[in-house]
Design a protein around this motif. Structure first.
Motif, PDB file in Angstrom:
ATOM      1  N   HIS A   1       0.774  -1.238   0.000  1.00  0.00           N
ATOM      2  CA  HIS A   1       0.000   0.000   0.000  1.00  0.00           C
ATOM      3  C   HIS A   1       0.806   1.290   0.000  1.00  0.00           C
ATOM      4  N   ARG A   2       2.019   1.285   0.480  1.00  0.00           N
ATOM      5  CA  ARG A   2       2.775   2.542   0.495  1.00  0.00           C
ATOM      6  C   ARG A   2       3.146   2.959  -0.935  1.00  0.00           C
ATOM      7  N   PRO A   3       3.188   4.271  -1.202  1.00  0.00           N
ATOM      8  CA  PRO A   3       3.514   4.744  -2.553  1.00  0.00           C
ATOM      9  C   PRO A   3       5.012   4.728  -2.827  1.00  0.00           C
ATOM     10  N   ASP A   4       5.341   4.831  -4.126  1.00  0.00           N
ATOM     11  CA  ASP A   4       6.729   5.073  -4.504  1.00  0.00           C
ATOM     12  C   ASP A   4       7.008   6.572  -4.383  1.00  0.00           C
TER      13      ASP A   4
ATOM     14  N   ALA B   1      15.819   1.301   3.974  1.00  0.00           N
ATOM     15  CA  ALA B   1      15.135   1.129   2.691  1.00  0.00           C
ATOM     16  C   ALA B   1      13.746   0.520   2.804  1.00  0.00           C
ATOM     17  N   GLY B   2      13.398  -0.019   3.966  1.00  0.00           N
ATOM     18  CA  GLY B   2      12.065  -0.593   4.127  1.00  0.00           C
ATOM     19  C   GLY B   2      11.808  -1.726   3.159  1.00  0.00           C
ATOM     20  N   THR B   3      10.668  -1.684   2.494  1.00  0.00           N
ATOM     21  CA  THR B   3      10.309  -2.730   1.539  1.00  0.00           C
ATOM     22  C   THR B   3      10.756  -2.396   0.123  1.00  0.00           C
ATOM     23  N   GLY B   4      11.505  -1.295  -0.034  1.00  0.00           N
ATOM     24  CA  GLY B   4      12.087  -0.973  -1.339  1.00  0.00           C
ATOM     25  C   GLY B   4      11.308   0.017  -2.171  1.00  0.00           C
ATOM     26  N   LYS B   5      10.462   0.840  -1.565  1.00  0.00           N
ATOM     27  CA  LYS B   5       9.674   1.801  -2.328  1.00  0.00           C
ATOM     28  C   LYS B   5      10.561   2.817  -3.053  1.00  0.00           C
TER      29      LYS B   5
ATOM     30  N   ASP C   1      -6.199   1.435   4.215  1.00  0.00           N
ATOM     31  CA  ASP C   1      -5.132   0.464   4.451  1.00  0.00           C
ATOM     32  C   ASP C   1      -3.752   1.125   4.417  1.00  0.00           C
ATOM     33  N   THR C   2      -3.585   2.112   3.543  1.00  0.00           N
ATOM     34  CA  THR C   2      -2.315   2.851   3.496  1.00  0.00           C
ATOM     35  C   THR C   2      -2.073   3.590   4.809  1.00  0.00           C
TER      36      THR C   2
END
Length: 259
Positions: A23-26, A49-53, A207-208
């Motif tokens: 759900h997170r944006p780039d 870097a988290g999940t790579g967004k 959800d975001t």
């Protein structure tokens, strides 16, 4: 926010790593280009870097990227999404890279979690001379009326102190960056914002927002009550009646150059 509360918030994302990845944006490409335009070469460290967004945007722009992330669940999602990227466990305070090994260090929605008294010298250590340090944050454009209403309904837990342009400018203007008192000095920081957006439905926007740290650390009953209030608000907005819409956003960038 005191140290213990900040640590709780900073460590909350692993529990929602899958939702975060979904759900997170780039990040706006123009913002990433501006962040990197003065870098002396293509080697970029995505720190926290988290999940790579942000990592994915860097790759798309042709950077030679290494990602570093402290949370194992978040790092696992990054590796699944971007298996060709070198992705390492580590933190801003303990970067697992050699001296002067990158031309830029960037952080997407992460720099505010760093202990810059420790991370600043580490970042300076891994940066080549003339390298760039840049933090990027995705912001909600609250000059749009319904987005301003969403910020009021969501509260600071869902829409935090860095999540709208005016508050972001104020908070990052006072953010500690390595300066004249540090062994490796950085020039004066610059701020800029760039248009961005994310396709959402009312449900996926809820959800975001639920992946924000303030929401993740809430007691379950309180969190669900906040989600319900946000759903009710969105259901009453005529702008969203067609189902899918573009969430008005900006990407804000704070950058400084290693001297």
């Amino acid at each position: 926010m005191d140290h213990d509360e900040q640590s709780l918030h900073a460590s909350s994302f692993g529990s929602a790593a899958v939702a975060y990845a979904e759900h997170r944006p780039d990040y706006a490409r123009a913002a990433v280009r501006w962040a990197l335009e003065a870098a002396p070469g293509p080697r970029v460290l995505d720190l926290g870097a988290g999940t790579g967004k942000l990592t994915g945007t860097l790759v798309a722009l042709g950077a030679d990227v290494v990602a570093v992330e402290p949370d194992a669940a978040m790092l696992g999602e990054l590796r699944r999404a971007l298996p060709a990227v070198r992705a390492l466990p580590g933190s801003a305070e303990r970067i697992p890279l050699p001296d002067a090994s990158v031309d830029a260090v960037v952080a997407g929605n992460a720099m505010h979690w760093f202990d810059m008294a420790v991370a600043g010298p580490e970042i300076a250590r891994v940066l080549a001379p003339g390298g760039v340090l840049a933090g990027l944050w995705n912001l909600l454009d609250d000059e749009v009326d319904w987005v301003a209403g969403l910020a009021r309904v969501g509260g600071t837990e869902a829409i935090g102190e860095r999540d709208t342009p005016a508050s972001w400018r104020a908070v990052t203007a006072g953010m500690h960056l390595p300066g004249n008192g540090d062994a490796a000095r950085f020039g004066s920081p610059e701020q800029s914002v760039f248009p961005h957006g994310q396709r959402r439905t009312a449900g996926s926007l809820v959800d975001t927002l639920a992946t924000r740290a303030g929401m993740l650390v809430m007691p379950e009953q309180e969190r669900e009550a906040r989600r319900s209030a946000i759903r009710a608000y969105l259901a009453g907005r005529p702008e969203l009646a067609d189902g899918e819409f573009t969430l008005p956003m900006l990407t804000g960038v704070l950058r400084a150059k290693r001297l």
